[in-house]
Design a protein around this motif. Structure first.
Motif, PDB file in Angstrom:
ATOM      1  N   GLY A  73       0.793  -1.218   0.000  1.00  0.00           N
ATOM      2  CA  GLY A  73       0.000   0.000   0.000  1.00  0.00           C
ATOM      3  C   GLY A  73       0.827   1.269   0.000  1.00  0.00           C
ATOM      4  O   GLY A  73       0.282   2.361   0.169  1.00  0.00           O
ATOM      5  N   GLN A  74       2.115   1.159  -0.188  1.00  0.00           N
ATOM      6  CA  GLN A  74       2.984   2.329  -0.247  1.00  0.00           C
ATOM      7  C   GLN A  74       2.932   2.943  -1.646  1.00  0.00           C
ATOM      8  O   GLN A  74       2.910   2.231  -2.643  1.00  0.00           O
ATOM      9  CB  GLN A  74       4.430   1.940   0.090  1.00  0.00           C
ATOM     10  N   VAL A  75       2.934   4.251  -1.698  1.00  0.00           N
ATOM     11  CA  VAL A  75       2.890   4.951  -2.979  1.00  0.00           C
ATOM     12  C   VAL A  75       4.246   4.823  -3.667  1.00  0.00           C
ATOM     13  O   VAL A  75       5.271   5.199  -3.115  1.00  0.00           O
ATOM     14  CB  VAL A  75       2.537   6.441  -2.791  1.00  0.00           C
ATOM     15  N   LEU A  76       4.212   4.247  -4.860  1.00  0.00           N
ATOM     16  CA  LEU A  76       5.430   4.158  -5.674  1.00  0.00           C
ATOM     17  C   LEU A  76       5.547   5.361  -6.598  1.00  0.00           C
ATOM     18  O   LEU A  76       6.619   5.949  -6.730  1.00  0.00           O
ATOM     19  CB  LEU A  76       5.439   2.877  -6.502  1.00  0.00           C
ATOM     20  N   LEU A  77       4.441   5.686  -7.261  1.00  0.00           N
ATOM     21  CA  LEU A  77       4.421   6.822  -8.186  1.00  0.00           C
ATOM     22  C   LEU A  77       3.068   7.527  -8.081  1.00  0.00           C
ATOM     23  O   LEU A  77       2.028   6.877  -7.924  1.00  0.00           O
ATOM     24  CB  LEU A  77       4.628   6.349  -9.624  1.00  0.00           C
ATOM     25  N   PRO A  78       3.065   8.855  -8.185  1.00  0.00           N
ATOM     26  CA  PRO A  78       1.800   9.586  -8.114  1.00  0.00           C
ATOM     27  C   PRO A  78       1.033   9.538  -9.438  1.00  0.00           C
ATOM     28  O   PRO A  78       1.599   9.232 -10.487  1.00  0.00           O
ATOM     29  CB  PRO A  78       2.259  11.018  -7.818  1.00  0.00           C
ATOM     30  N   GLN A  79      -0.236   9.855  -9.342  1.00  0.00           N
ATOM     31  CA  GLN A  79      -1.049   9.976 -10.549  1.00  0.00           C
ATOM     32  C   GLN A  79      -0.440  11.054 -11.438  1.00  0.00           C
ATOM     33  O   GLN A  79       0.023  12.088 -10.961  1.00  0.00           O
ATOM     34  CB  GLN A  79      -2.479  10.360 -10.186  1.00  0.00           C
ATOM     35  N   GLY A  80      -0.397  10.807 -12.737  1.00  0.00           N
ATOM     36  CA  GLY A  80       0.129  11.781 -13.678  1.00  0.00           C
ATOM     37  C   GLY A  80       1.624  11.667 -13.922  1.00  0.00           C
ATOM     38  O   GLY A  80       2.177  12.436 -14.699  1.00  0.00           O
ATOM     39  N   ALA A  81       2.271  10.701 -13.261  1.00  0.00           N
ATOM     40  CA  ALA A  81       3.714  10.528 -13.462  1.00  0.00           C
ATOM     41  C   ALA A  81       3.988  10.064 -14.882  1.00  0.00           C
ATOM     42  O   ALA A  81       3.323   9.174 -15.401  1.00  0.00           O
ATOM     43  CB  ALA A  81       4.267   9.517 -12.470  1.00  0.00           C
ATOM     44  N   VAL A  82       4.969  10.685 -15.502  1.00  0.00           N
ATOM     45  CA  VAL A  82       5.410  10.285 -16.835  1.00  0.00           C
ATOM     46  C   VAL A  82       6.449   9.188 -16.654  1.00  0.00           C
ATOM     47  O   VAL A  82       7.461   9.381 -15.985  1.00  0.00           O
ATOM     48  CB  VAL A  82       6.010  11.474 -17.615  1.00  0.00           C
ATOM     49  N   LEU A  83       6.169   8.024 -17.206  1.00  0.00           N
ATOM     50  CA  LEU A  83       7.030   6.859 -16.999  1.00  0.00           C
ATOM     51  C   LEU A  83       8.320   6.950 -17.797  1.00  0.00           C
ATOM     52  O   LEU A  83       8.323   7.383 -18.946  1.00  0.00           O
ATOM     53  CB  LEU A  83       6.269   5.589 -17.362  1.00  0.00           C
TER      54      LEU A  83
END
Length: 112
Positions: free
Chosen positions: A28-38
């Motif tokens: 449940g840890q955030v790896l990447l936020p919404q809108g992140a460009v991969l």
């Protein structure tokens, strides 16, 4: 407006694509936020975190796709209200309903 997305297998995801949702690991840890460009490096680390699918933001529809959808919606509304005469003063309720449905479906925001 809601973000349109698709869940793609990791093998189909390419650098430059955008996440449509927050990416969490198994704990449940955030790896990447919404809108992140991969990036290529980000994608290479996904299997380490047990991630095999990603929510990817779909590209916006083209003007041609929008016009085609509006034409299909107009055609459908014409069919639904095919027995309605908009010039009939005794059928004001159906005229009002048709105006509201048309404004909603076609996104004009106006109902007269």
């Amino acid at each position: 407006m809601a973000v349109m997305h698709q869940h793609l297998p990791l093998e189909q995801v390419r650098p430059g694509m955008v996440l449509s949702d927050v990416l969490l690991d198994a704990h449940g840890q955030v790896l990447l936020p919404q809108g992140a460009v991969l990036t290529e490096n980000m994608l290479a680390l996904m299997p380490r975190h047990g991630i095999d699918m990603l929510p990817i933001q779909a590209p916006p529809p083209s003007p041609e796709e929008i016009a085609a959808q509006q034409a299909a919606d107009s055609e459908r509304l014409a069919y639904l209200f095919r027995k309605h005469d908009p010039d009939d003063p005794l059928d004001a309720a159906t005229t009002l309903l048709r105006n509201y449905v048309t404004a909603y479906r076609l996104g004009t925001g106006e109902a007269a």
